[in-house]
Design a protein around this motif. Structure first.
Motif, short mmCIF file in Angstrom:
data_model
loop_
_atom_site.label_atom_id
_atom_site.label_comp_id
_atom_site.label_asym_id
_atom_site.label_seq_id
_atom_site.Cartn_x
_atom_site.Cartn_y
_atom_site.Cartn_z
N ILE A 398 -4.10 -4.58 -11.83
CA ILE A 398 -3.45 -4.43 -10.53
C ILE A 398 -4.39 -4.98 -9.48
O ILE A 398 -5.59 -4.68 -9.46
CB ILE A 398 -3.12 -2.96 -10.24
CG1 ILE A 398 -2.20 -2.41 -11.34
CG2 ILE A 398 -2.45 -2.81 -8.87
CD1 ILE A 398 -1.93 -0.92 -11.20
N ASP A 399 -3.86 -5.79 -8.60
CA ASP A 399 -4.67 -6.38 -7.54
C ASP A 399 -5.28 -5.28 -6.67
O ASP A 399 -4.64 -4.26 -6.38
CB ASP A 399 -3.80 -7.31 -6.68
CG ASP A 399 -4.65 -8.24 -5.83
OD1 ASP A 399 -5.49 -7.73 -5.07
OD2 ASP A 399 -4.48 -9.47 -5.93
N ALA A 400 -6.53 -5.51 -6.25
CA ALA A 400 -7.22 -4.49 -5.42
C ALA A 400 -6.48 -4.24 -4.11
O ALA A 400 -6.59 -3.15 -3.53
CB ALA A 400 -8.65 -4.94 -5.15
N VAL A 401 -5.74 -5.24 -3.62
CA VAL A 401 -4.99 -5.05 -2.38
C VAL A 401 -3.87 -4.04 -2.56
O VAL A 401 -3.51 -3.30 -1.64
CB VAL A 401 -4.43 -6.40 -1.89
CG1 VAL A 401 -3.61 -6.23 -0.63
CG2 VAL A 401 -5.56 -7.40 -1.65
N ASP A 402 -3.31 -3.97 -3.76
CA ASP A 402 -2.18 -3.08 -4.01
C ASP A 402 -2.60 -1.66 -4.35
O ASP A 402 -1.80 -0.72 -4.22
CB ASP A 402 -1.32 -3.63 -5.15
CG ASP A 402 -0.69 -4.97 -4.80
OD1 ASP A 402 -0.20 -5.08 -3.66
OD2 ASP A 402 -0.69 -5.88 -5.65
N LEU A 403 -3.83 -1.47 -4.82
CA LEU A 403 -4.27 -0.14 -5.27
C LEU A 403 -4.10 0.96 -4.22
O LEU A 403 -3.58 2.04 -4.52
CB LEU A 403 -5.73 -0.21 -5.74
CG LEU A 403 -5.97 -0.92 -7.08
CD1 LEU A 403 -7.46 -0.97 -7.38
CD2 LEU A 403 -5.22 -0.21 -8.21
N PRO A 404 -4.53 0.75 -2.94
CA PRO A 404 -4.41 1.84 -1.96
C PRO A 404 -2.96 2.24 -1.66
O PRO A 404 -2.72 3.34 -1.17
CB PRO A 404 -5.09 1.27 -0.70
CG PRO A 404 -5.95 0.15 -1.19
CD PRO A 404 -5.22 -0.41 -2.36
N ARG A 405 -1.99 1.38 -1.98
CA ARG A 405 -0.61 1.64 -1.61
C ARG A 405 0.26 2.08 -2.79
O ARG A 405 1.47 2.27 -2.64
CB ARG A 405 0.01 0.39 -0.98
CG ARG A 405 -0.71 -0.10 0.28
CD ARG A 405 0.20 -0.99 1.08
NE ARG A 405 1.43 -0.31 1.45
CZ ARG A 405 2.49 -0.94 1.96
NH1 ARG A 405 2.46 -2.25 2.14
NH2 ARG A 405 3.58 -0.26 2.26
N LEU A 406 -0.34 2.22 -3.95
CA LEU A 406 0.46 2.57 -5.13
C LEU A 406 1.14 3.93 -4.98
O LEU A 406 2.20 4.16 -5.58
CB LEU A 406 -0.43 2.57 -6.39
CG LEU A 406 -0.82 1.21 -6.94
CD1 LEU A 406 -1.67 1.36 -8.18
CD2 LEU A 406 0.41 0.37 -7.25
N PHE A 407 0.52 4.84 -4.21
CA PHE A 407 1.09 6.18 -4.05
C PHE A 407 2.03 6.27 -2.85
O PHE A 407 2.50 7.35 -2.52
CB PHE A 407 -0.03 7.22 -3.92
CG PHE A 407 -0.83 7.39 -5.17
CD1 PHE A 407 -0.37 8.21 -6.20
CD2 PHE A 407 -2.02 6.73 -5.35
CE1 PHE A 407 -1.10 8.38 -7.36
CE2 PHE A 407 -2.77 6.89 -6.51
CZ PHE A 407 -2.30 7.71 -7.53
#
Length: 465
Positions: A398-407
Protein backbone atom coordinates in the motif's frame (compact mmCIF):
# COMPACT_ATOMS: atom_id res chain seq x y z
CA UNK A 1 -29.67 46.98 32.52
CA UNK A 2 -25.86 46.98 32.31
CA UNK A 3 -25.91 43.42 30.89
CA UNK A 4 -27.55 44.78 27.72
CA UNK A 5 -24.81 47.36 27.10
CA UNK A 6 -21.90 46.76 24.78
CA UNK A 7 -18.55 45.83 26.30
CA UNK A 8 -17.18 49.29 25.43
CA UNK A 9 -20.16 50.96 27.14
CA UNK A 10 -19.78 48.72 30.20
CA UNK A 11 -16.09 49.51 30.57
CA UNK A 12 -16.77 53.22 30.02
CA UNK A 13 -19.56 53.21 32.61
CA UNK A 14 -17.51 51.35 35.20
CA UNK A 15 -14.44 53.50 34.58
CA UNK A 16 -16.53 56.68 34.88
CA UNK A 17 -18.14 55.36 38.07
CA UNK A 18 -14.76 54.58 39.63
CA UNK A 19 -13.36 57.95 38.55
CA UNK A 20 -16.37 59.76 40.01
CA UNK A 21 -15.98 57.90 43.31
CA UNK A 22 -12.24 58.66 43.50
CA UNK A 23 -12.70 62.33 42.58
CA UNK A 24 -15.61 62.74 44.98
CA UNK A 25 -13.60 61.17 47.78
CA UNK A 26 -10.68 63.49 46.97
CA UNK A 27 -13.00 66.52 46.99
CA UNK A 28 -14.48 65.55 50.35
CA UNK A 29 -10.97 64.99 51.75
CA UNK A 30 -9.80 68.44 50.56
CA UNK A 31 -12.89 70.19 51.92
CA UNK A 32 -12.72 68.44 55.28
CA UNK A 33 -8.96 69.03 55.63
CA UNK A 34 -9.48 72.74 54.86
CA UNK A 35 -12.26 72.91 57.44
CA UNK A 36 -10.04 71.33 60.13
CA UNK A 37 -7.23 73.68 59.17
CA UNK A 38 -9.48 76.71 59.72
CA UNK A 39 -10.53 75.32 63.11
CA UNK A 40 -6.87 74.99 64.14
CA UNK A 41 -6.11 78.51 62.91
CA UNK A 42 -9.08 79.97 64.81
CA UNK A 43 -8.15 78.05 67.95
CA UNK A 44 -4.59 79.39 67.84
CA UNK A 45 -5.96 82.89 67.18
CA UNK A 46 -8.36 82.73 70.15
CA UNK A 47 -5.70 81.30 72.47
CA UNK A 48 -3.38 84.12 71.46
CA UNK A 49 -6.11 86.64 72.39
CA UNK A 50 -6.71 84.87 75.68
CA UNK A 51 -3.04 85.33 76.60
CA UNK A 52 -3.16 88.96 75.48
CA UNK A 53 -6.26 89.70 77.58
CA UNK A 54 -4.74 87.92 80.59
CA UNK A 55 -1.74 90.25 80.34
CA UNK A 56 -3.99 93.31 80.00
CA UNK A 57 -5.97 92.25 83.08
CA UNK A 58 -2.76 91.65 85.04
CA UNK A 59 -1.43 95.09 84.12
CA UNK A 60 -4.71 96.99 84.65
CA UNK A 61 -6.09 97.08 88.25
CA UNK A 62 -8.83 99.61 87.48
CA UNK A 63 -12.06 98.33 85.86
CA UNK A 64 -12.56 101.56 83.90
CA UNK A 65 -9.11 101.47 82.43
CA UNK A 66 -9.55 97.75 81.69
CA UNK A 67 -12.70 98.42 79.67
CA UNK A 68 -10.91 101.10 77.68
CA UNK A 69 -8.06 98.79 76.78
CA UNK A 70 -10.41 96.01 75.81
CA UNK A 71 -12.37 98.40 73.57
CA UNK A 72 -9.14 99.35 71.86
CA UNK A 73 -8.39 95.66 71.40
CA UNK A 74 -11.76 95.06 69.75
CA UNK A 75 -11.33 98.06 67.48
CA UNK A 76 -8.04 96.66 66.16
CA UNK A 77 -9.40 93.09 65.71
CA UNK A 78 -12.44 93.02 63.47
CA UNK A 79 -14.83 90.19 64.11
CA UNK A 80 -13.62 89.51 67.63
CA UNK A 81 -16.10 89.49 70.57
CA UNK A 82 -15.12 89.45 74.26
CA UNK A 83 -17.11 88.83 77.43
CA UNK A 84 -15.47 89.25 80.89
CA UNK A 85 -17.47 88.36 83.97
CA UNK A 86 -16.81 88.22 87.71
CA UNK A 87 -19.33 85.87 89.26
CA UNK A 88 -22.69 87.17 88.07
CA UNK A 89 -21.29 90.64 87.38
CA UNK A 90 -20.55 91.59 83.76
CA UNK A 91 -17.27 93.53 83.78
CA UNK A 92 -16.98 93.86 80.00
CA UNK A 93 -18.96 92.66 77.02
CA UNK A 94 -20.88 94.63 74.47
CA UNK A 95 -24.26 93.06 73.91
CA UNK A 96 -23.82 92.60 70.18
CA UNK A 97 -23.90 88.78 70.36
CA UNK A 98 -25.24 86.14 72.70
CA UNK A 99 -22.86 83.53 74.07
CA UNK A 100 -24.45 80.09 74.63
CA UNK A 101 -24.52 78.86 78.22
CA UNK A 102 -22.79 75.57 77.37
CA UNK A 103 -19.75 77.46 76.14
CA UNK A 104 -18.75 78.23 79.76
CA UNK A 105 -18.49 74.50 80.43
CA UNK A 106 -15.81 73.97 77.82
CA UNK A 107 -12.11 74.21 78.63
CA UNK A 108 -9.73 76.31 76.61
CA UNK A 109 -7.81 73.16 75.79
CA UNK A 110 -10.84 71.83 73.94
CA UNK A 111 -11.64 72.55 70.32
CA UNK A 112 -13.54 75.82 69.86
CA UNK A 113 -17.31 75.66 69.80
CA UNK A 114 -19.31 76.69 66.72
CA UNK A 115 -22.74 78.30 66.84
CA UNK A 116 -24.81 80.91 65.00
CA UNK A 117 -26.20 84.13 66.33
CA UNK A 118 -28.70 85.93 64.16
CA UNK A 119 -27.47 84.11 61.06
CA UNK A 120 -23.87 85.02 61.86
CA UNK A 121 -21.53 81.98 62.16
CA UNK A 122 -19.35 82.18 65.31
CA UNK A 123 -16.56 80.16 66.83
CA UNK A 124 -15.48 80.70 70.41
CA UNK A 125 -14.02 79.41 73.65
CA UNK A 126 -14.17 80.18 77.36
CA UNK A 127 -11.54 80.11 80.12
CA UNK A 128 -11.26 81.08 83.76
CA UNK A 129 -8.79 83.76 84.92
CA UNK A 130 -7.41 83.08 88.41
CA UNK A 131 -7.62 86.08 90.84
CA UNK A 132 -4.48 85.00 92.64
CA UNK A 133 -2.37 86.25 89.73
CA UNK A 134 -4.02 89.69 89.51
CA UNK A 135 -3.63 92.87 91.54
CA UNK A 136 -6.46 94.15 93.67
CA UNK A 137 -9.16 96.39 92.33
CA UNK A 138 -10.56 94.19 89.62
CA UNK A 139 -11.01 91.13 91.84
CA UNK A 140 -11.30 90.39 95.48
CA UNK A 141 -9.54 87.58 97.33
CA UNK A 142 -11.15 84.23 96.44
CA UNK A 143 -12.85 85.61 93.33
CA UNK A 144 -12.13 84.68 89.71
CA UNK A 145 -13.07 86.00 86.33
CA UNK A 146 -14.37 84.11 83.25
CA UNK A 147 -13.20 85.20 79.85
CA UNK A 148 -15.31 84.20 76.82
CA UNK A 149 -14.22 85.01 73.29
CA UNK A 150 -15.91 84.55 69.92
CA UNK A 151 -14.71 85.02 66.39
CA UNK A 152 -16.87 85.79 63.40
CA UNK A 153 -16.18 83.02 60.84
CA UNK A 154 -18.24 84.48 58.02
CA UNK A 155 -15.14 84.76 55.84
CA UNK A 156 -14.31 81.11 56.51
CA UNK A 157 -17.84 80.04 55.69
CA UNK A 158 -17.82 82.01 52.46
CA UNK A 159 -14.46 80.52 51.50
CA UNK A 160 -15.69 76.98 52.23
CA UNK A 161 -18.81 77.54 50.13
CA UNK A 162 -16.71 78.75 47.22
CA UNK A 163 -14.31 75.84 47.69
CA UNK A 164 -17.15 73.27 47.71
CA UNK A 165 -18.66 74.79 44.56
CA UNK A 166 -15.34 74.77 42.78
CA UNK A 167 -14.63 71.20 43.91
CA UNK A 168 -18.11 70.11 42.75
CA UNK A 169 -17.58 71.70 39.33
CA UNK A 170 -14.14 70.13 39.10
CA UNK A 171 -15.47 66.69 40.06
CA UNK A 172 -18.23 66.89 37.44
CA UNK A 173 -15.92 68.10 34.66
CA UNK A 174 -13.16 65.65 35.60
CA UNK A 175 -15.68 62.79 35.71
CA UNK A 176 -16.95 63.67 32.24
CA UNK A 177 -13.40 63.93 30.94
CA UNK A 178 -12.50 60.62 32.58
CA UNK A 179 -15.57 59.00 30.99
CA UNK A 180 -14.54 60.34 27.58
CA UNK A 181 -10.98 59.11 28.04
CA UNK A 182 -12.31 55.80 29.36
CA UNK A 183 -14.48 55.38 26.25
CA UNK A 184 -11.49 56.12 24.02
CA UNK A 185 -9.26 53.72 25.96
CA UNK A 186 -11.91 50.97 25.94
CA UNK A 187 -12.61 51.39 22.25
CA UNK A 188 -8.90 51.37 21.41
CA UNK A 189 -8.25 48.41 23.68
CA UNK A 190 -11.09 46.40 22.18
CA UNK A 191 -10.07 47.14 18.59
CA UNK A 192 -8.47 43.65 18.27
CA UNK A 193 -11.82 42.12 19.24
CA UNK A 194 -13.52 44.04 16.44
CA UNK A 195 -10.86 42.75 14.06
CA UNK A 196 -11.53 39.21 15.26
CA UNK A 197 -15.27 39.83 14.84
CA UNK A 198 -14.76 40.95 11.24
CA UNK A 199 -12.66 37.88 10.55
CA UNK A 200 -15.34 35.66 12.10
CA UNK A 201 -18.05 37.25 9.95
CA UNK A 202 -16.08 36.32 6.85
CA UNK A 203 -16.11 32.64 7.84
CA UNK A 204 -18.68 30.72 5.77
CA UNK A 205 -19.28 27.12 4.79
CA UNK A 206 -17.23 27.73 1.64
CA UNK A 207 -14.55 29.87 3.28
CA UNK A 208 -13.19 28.21 6.39
CA UNK A 209 -9.56 29.22 5.87
CA UNK A 210 -9.90 32.52 7.75
CA UNK A 211 -7.79 32.71 10.92
CA UNK A 212 -7.68 35.13 13.83
CA UNK A 213 -4.64 37.44 14.05
CA UNK A 214 -2.39 36.36 16.90
CA UNK A 215 0.64 38.63 16.54
CA UNK A 216 -1.55 41.74 16.13
CA UNK A 217 -3.55 41.29 19.37
CA UNK A 218 -2.54 41.87 23.00
CA UNK A 219 -1.15 38.99 25.02
CA UNK A 220 -4.43 38.66 26.95
CA UNK A 221 -6.33 38.01 23.68
CA UNK A 222 -3.67 35.89 22.00
CA UNK A 223 -4.85 32.78 23.85
CA UNK A 224 -8.44 33.44 22.77
CA UNK A 225 -7.33 33.99 19.17
CA UNK A 226 -5.29 30.79 19.25
CA UNK A 227 -8.25 28.84 20.64
CA UNK A 228 -10.51 30.22 17.92
CA UNK A 229 -7.96 29.32 15.27
CA UNK A 230 -7.79 25.79 16.66
CA UNK A 231 -11.58 25.60 16.55
CA UNK A 232 -11.66 26.87 12.96
CA UNK A 233 -8.99 24.34 12.02
CA UNK A 234 -11.11 21.53 13.47
CA UNK A 235 -14.22 22.85 11.76
CA UNK A 236 -12.42 23.06 8.43
CA UNK A 237 -11.15 19.51 8.75
CA UNK A 238 -14.50 18.16 9.93
CA UNK A 239 -16.37 20.04 7.22
CA UNK A 240 -14.00 18.67 4.58
CA UNK A 241 -14.58 15.17 5.95
CA UNK A 242 -18.33 15.78 5.99
CA UNK A 243 -18.31 16.96 2.38
CA UNK A 244 -16.27 13.94 1.37
CA UNK A 245 -18.49 11.68 3.45
CA UNK A 246 -21.61 13.07 1.80
CA UNK A 247 -20.10 12.60 -1.63
CA UNK A 248 -19.10 9.02 -0.77
CA UNK A 249 -22.57 8.25 0.56
CA UNK A 250 -24.15 9.56 -2.64
CA UNK A 251 -21.74 7.50 -4.73
CA UNK A 252 -22.17 4.31 -2.73
CA UNK A 253 -25.97 4.54 -2.60
CA UNK A 254 -26.31 5.50 -6.24
CA UNK A 255 -24.98 2.19 -7.57
CA UNK A 256 -27.34 -0.22 -5.72
CA UNK A 257 -30.31 2.09 -6.16
CA UNK A 258 -29.55 2.39 -9.87
CA UNK A 259 -29.28 -1.40 -10.12
CA UNK A 260 -32.57 -1.88 -8.34
CA UNK A 261 -34.31 0.70 -10.48
CA UNK A 262 -32.91 -0.65 -13.75
CA UNK A 263 -33.78 -4.26 -12.97
CA UNK A 264 -37.27 -3.30 -11.84
CA UNK A 265 -37.93 -1.19 -14.94
CA UNK A 266 -36.65 -3.92 -17.24
CA UNK A 267 -38.80 -6.53 -15.52
CA UNK A 268 -41.87 -4.34 -15.86
CA UNK A 269 -41.24 -3.57 -19.53
CA UNK A 270 -42.74 -6.90 -20.63
CA UNK A 271 -44.43 -9.96 -19.23
CA UNK A 272 -42.03 -12.61 -17.91
CA UNK A 273 -42.30 -16.08 -16.47
CA UNK A 274 -42.28 -16.65 -12.67
CA UNK A 275 -38.71 -17.99 -12.62
CA UNK A 276 -37.43 -14.78 -14.20
CA UNK A 277 -39.31 -12.66 -11.66
CA UNK A 278 -37.89 -14.84 -8.89
CA UNK A 279 -34.34 -14.27 -10.13
CA UNK A 280 -34.92 -10.52 -10.38
CA UNK A 281 -36.34 -10.40 -6.85
CA UNK A 282 -33.37 -12.40 -5.54
CA UNK A 283 -30.95 -9.95 -7.17
CA UNK A 284 -32.89 -7.05 -5.72
CA UNK A 285 -32.82 -8.68 -2.30
CA UNK A 286 -29.01 -8.87 -2.48
CA UNK A 287 -28.80 -5.17 -3.31
CA UNK A 288 -31.24 -4.35 -0.52
CA UNK A 289 -29.17 -6.38 1.95
CA UNK A 290 -26.08 -4.46 0.85
CA UNK A 291 -27.96 -1.20 1.40
CA UNK A 292 -29.15 -2.37 4.82
CA UNK A 293 -25.60 -3.27 5.87
CA UNK A 294 -24.34 0.10 4.67
CA UNK A 295 -27.05 2.00 6.54
CA UNK A 296 -26.40 -0.05 9.67
CA UNK A 297 -22.67 0.64 9.45
CA UNK A 298 -23.24 4.36 8.93
CA UNK A 299 -25.62 4.44 11.91
CA UNK A 300 -22.99 2.74 14.06
CA UNK A 301 -20.33 5.25 12.99
CA UNK A 302 -22.73 8.15 13.65
CA UNK A 303 -23.19 6.89 17.21
CA UNK A 304 -19.45 6.62 17.76
CA UNK A 305 -19.03 10.27 16.76
CA UNK A 306 -20.94 11.23 19.91
CA UNK A 307 -19.23 8.65 22.10
CA UNK A 308 -20.71 5.27 22.90
CA UNK A 309 -20.79 3.20 26.05
CA UNK A 310 -19.74 -0.43 25.81
CA UNK A 311 -22.88 -2.61 26.01
CA UNK A 312 -21.06 -5.28 28.03
CA UNK A 313 -17.71 -5.28 29.79
CA UNK A 314 -16.08 -8.60 30.36
CA UNK A 315 -12.73 -10.34 30.16
CA UNK A 316 -12.23 -11.51 26.59
CA UNK A 317 -9.59 -14.12 25.65
CA UNK A 318 -8.37 -12.92 22.28
CA UNK A 319 -6.96 -16.32 21.26
CA UNK A 320 -10.44 -17.86 21.64
CA UNK A 321 -12.07 -15.18 19.48
CA UNK A 322 -9.34 -15.45 16.85
CA UNK A 323 -9.64 -19.25 16.74
CA UNK A 324 -13.41 -19.01 16.35
CA UNK A 325 -13.10 -16.56 13.45
CA UNK A 326 -10.38 -18.65 11.79
CA UNK A 327 -12.78 -21.61 11.81
CA UNK A 328 -15.47 -19.40 10.27
CA UNK A 329 -13.22 -18.09 7.48
CA UNK A 330 -11.44 -21.38 6.87
CA UNK A 331 -13.53 -22.17 3.79
CA UNK A 332 -12.78 -18.75 2.26
CA UNK A 333 -9.07 -19.27 2.94
CA UNK A 334 -9.10 -22.69 1.25
CA UNK A 335 -10.76 -21.24 -1.83
CA UNK A 336 -7.95 -18.66 -2.16
CA UNK A 337 -5.28 -21.23 -1.17
CA UNK A 338 -4.34 -19.27 1.95
CA UNK A 339 -3.02 -20.64 5.26
CA UNK A 340 -4.30 -19.15 8.52
CA UNK A 341 -1.93 -19.15 11.50
CA UNK A 342 -2.71 -18.11 15.09
CA UNK A 343 0.14 -17.16 17.44
CA UNK A 344 0.15 -15.96 21.05
CA UNK A 345 -2.53 -15.34 23.67
CA UNK A 346 -3.86 -12.48 25.76
CA UNK A 347 -6.89 -11.24 27.67
CA UNK A 348 -8.51 -7.81 27.42
CA UNK A 349 -11.55 -6.12 28.98
CA UNK A 350 -14.34 -5.02 26.66
CA UNK A 351 -17.42 -5.98 24.70
CA UNK A 352 -16.99 -9.43 23.17
CA UNK A 353 -19.19 -8.85 20.09
CA UNK A 354 -17.58 -5.51 19.22
CA UNK A 355 -14.07 -6.95 19.60
CA UNK A 356 -15.03 -9.93 17.41
CA UNK A 357 -16.39 -7.56 14.76
CA UNK A 358 -13.13 -5.55 14.74
CA UNK A 359 -11.03 -8.71 14.35
CA UNK A 360 -13.40 -10.03 11.66
CA UNK A 361 -13.02 -6.82 9.66
CA UNK A 362 -9.24 -7.11 9.67
CA UNK A 363 -9.28 -10.82 8.87
CA UNK A 364 -11.73 -10.50 5.97
CA UNK A 365 -9.71 -7.58 4.65
CA UNK A 366 -6.49 -9.64 4.83
CA UNK A 367 -8.12 -12.59 3.05
CA UNK A 368 -9.45 -10.31 0.33
CA UNK A 369 -6.09 -8.78 -0.62
CA UNK A 370 -3.63 -11.59 0.21
CA UNK A 371 -1.81 -13.31 -2.64
CA UNK A 372 -2.69 -16.98 -3.17
CA UNK A 373 -0.55 -19.64 -1.48
CA UNK A 374 0.65 -17.25 1.24
CA UNK A 375 0.14 -17.13 5.02
CA UNK A 376 -2.21 -14.90 6.93
CA UNK A 377 -0.98 -14.59 10.52
CA UNK A 378 -3.01 -13.49 13.53
CA UNK A 379 -0.64 -12.66 16.38
CA UNK A 380 -1.59 -11.79 19.97
CA UNK A 381 1.17 -10.11 22.00
CA UNK A 382 0.76 -9.22 25.66
CA UNK A 383 3.08 -6.62 27.20
CA UNK A 384 3.19 -4.32 30.21
CA UNK A 385 1.22 -1.45 28.68
CA UNK A 386 -1.51 -3.59 27.10
CA UNK A 387 -2.23 -6.19 24.48
CA UNK A 388 -1.75 -6.03 20.70
CA UNK A 389 -3.53 -8.13 18.10
CA UNK A 390 -2.01 -7.98 14.62
CA UNK A 391 -3.18 -9.44 11.30
CA UNK A 392 -0.44 -9.82 8.69
CA UNK A 393 -0.83 -10.79 5.05
CA UNK A 394 1.35 -10.82 1.94
CA UNK A 395 0.03 -8.91 -1.05
CA UNK A 396 0.42 -5.77 -3.05
CA UNK A 397 2.07 -3.04 -0.94
CA UNK A 398 0.00 0.00 0.00
CA UNK A 399 1.38 3.38 -0.95
CA UNK A 400 2.58 5.43 2.03
CA UNK A 401 0.29 8.27 0.93
CA UNK A 402 -2.77 6.03 1.39
CA UNK A 403 -1.82 4.54 4.78
CA UNK A 404 -3.02 7.48 6.98
CA UNK A 405 -6.44 7.44 5.27
CA UNK A 406 -7.18 3.72 5.30
CA UNK A 407 -9.35 4.11 8.41
CA UNK A 408 -11.39 6.95 6.87
CA UNK A 409 -14.98 6.25 5.92
CA UNK A 410 -15.58 5.07 2.34
CA UNK A 411 -11.88 5.39 1.56
CA UNK A 412 -10.43 2.81 -0.78
CA UNK A 413 -6.98 2.56 -2.24
CA UNK A 414 -8.33 1.54 -5.64
CA UNK A 415 -9.73 4.66 -7.27
CA UNK A 416 -12.52 2.77 -9.00
CA UNK A 417 -14.02 2.29 -5.51
CA UNK A 418 -14.89 -1.31 -6.23
CA UNK A 419 -13.07 -4.57 -5.89
CA UNK A 420 -13.93 -7.69 -7.82
CA UNK A 421 -14.14 -9.82 -4.70
CA UNK A 422 -15.77 -7.29 -2.39
CA UNK A 423 -19.28 -6.02 -1.90
CA UNK A 424 -18.28 -3.76 0.97
CA UNK A 425 -18.76 -0.03 1.14
CA UNK A 426 -15.36 0.92 2.56
CA UNK A 427 -16.63 1.24 6.14
CA UNK A 428 -15.04 -1.84 7.72
CA UNK A 429 -11.76 -0.24 8.78
CA UNK A 430 -13.56 2.93 9.94
CA UNK A 431 -15.79 0.75 12.15
CA UNK A 432 -12.72 -1.08 13.46
CA UNK A 433 -11.11 2.20 14.45
CA UNK A 434 -14.33 3.40 16.14
CA UNK A 435 -14.54 0.13 18.14
CA UNK A 436 -10.97 0.52 19.33
CA UNK A 437 -11.56 4.14 20.37
CA UNK A 438 -14.60 2.99 22.34
CA UNK A 439 -12.32 0.53 24.18
CA UNK A 440 -9.71 3.22 24.85
CA UNK A 441 -7.30 1.69 22.35
CA UNK A 442 -6.19 2.42 18.79
CA UNK A 443 -5.72 0.86 15.37
CA UNK A 444 -2.71 1.17 13.07
CA UNK A 445 -1.36 -0.17 9.80
CA UNK A 446 2.05 -0.62 8.18
CA UNK A 447 2.89 -1.83 4.69
CA UNK A 448 6.31 -2.49 3.14
CA UNK A 449 7.94 -4.97 0.76
CA UNK A 450 4.61 -6.68 0.07
CA UNK A 451 3.73 -7.28 3.73
CA UNK A 452 0.76 -5.44 5.21
CA UNK A 453 0.18 -5.51 8.96
CA UNK A 454 -2.92 -4.21 10.75
CA UNK A 455 -2.70 -3.98 14.56
CA UNK A 456 -5.25 -3.37 17.33
CA UNK A 457 -3.73 -1.85 20.48
CA UNK A 458 -5.80 -2.58 23.60
CA UNK A 459 -5.08 -0.73 26.88
CA UNK A 460 -3.74 -2.34 30.06
CA UNK A 461 -5.08 -5.54 31.61
CA UNK A 462 -7.87 -3.69 33.46
CA UNK A 463 -9.21 -2.10 30.26
CA UNK A 464 -10.41 1.50 29.87
CA UNK A 465 -11.91 3.27 32.86
Amino acid sequence: MIQRLTLTARLTFLYTLVSAAVLLGLGVLVAWSTHLHFIDLDRDYLLDKVHLIERIVDETPEPTELSTKLDELLDSHHGLFISLTRGDEQLFGPGRITFPAELAKRSAADQPMDWADGGRPLRGMSTELSAAQMPGGVTSPGQSMRLTLALDTQHHTHFMQMLRQQLAIYVVLATLLSGLLGWWAARSGLAPLRTMKERALRVTAHKLDERMPIDAVPVEMAELANSLNTMLERLQQDFAKLMEFSSDIAHELRTPISNLLTQTQVSLSQHRDPDTYRDILAANAEELQRLARMVSDMLFLAKTDHGIQLPNREHVALEDEVTSLVDFYDAVAEDKELRLRVLGAGTVVGDRLMIRRAISNLLSNALRYAHPRTDVELTVEHHRDGTNLCVTNTGDPIDAVDLPRLFDRFYRVDKARTHPSSDGAGLGLAITKAIMLAHGGSASVTSATGTTRFCLQFPGPQGPR
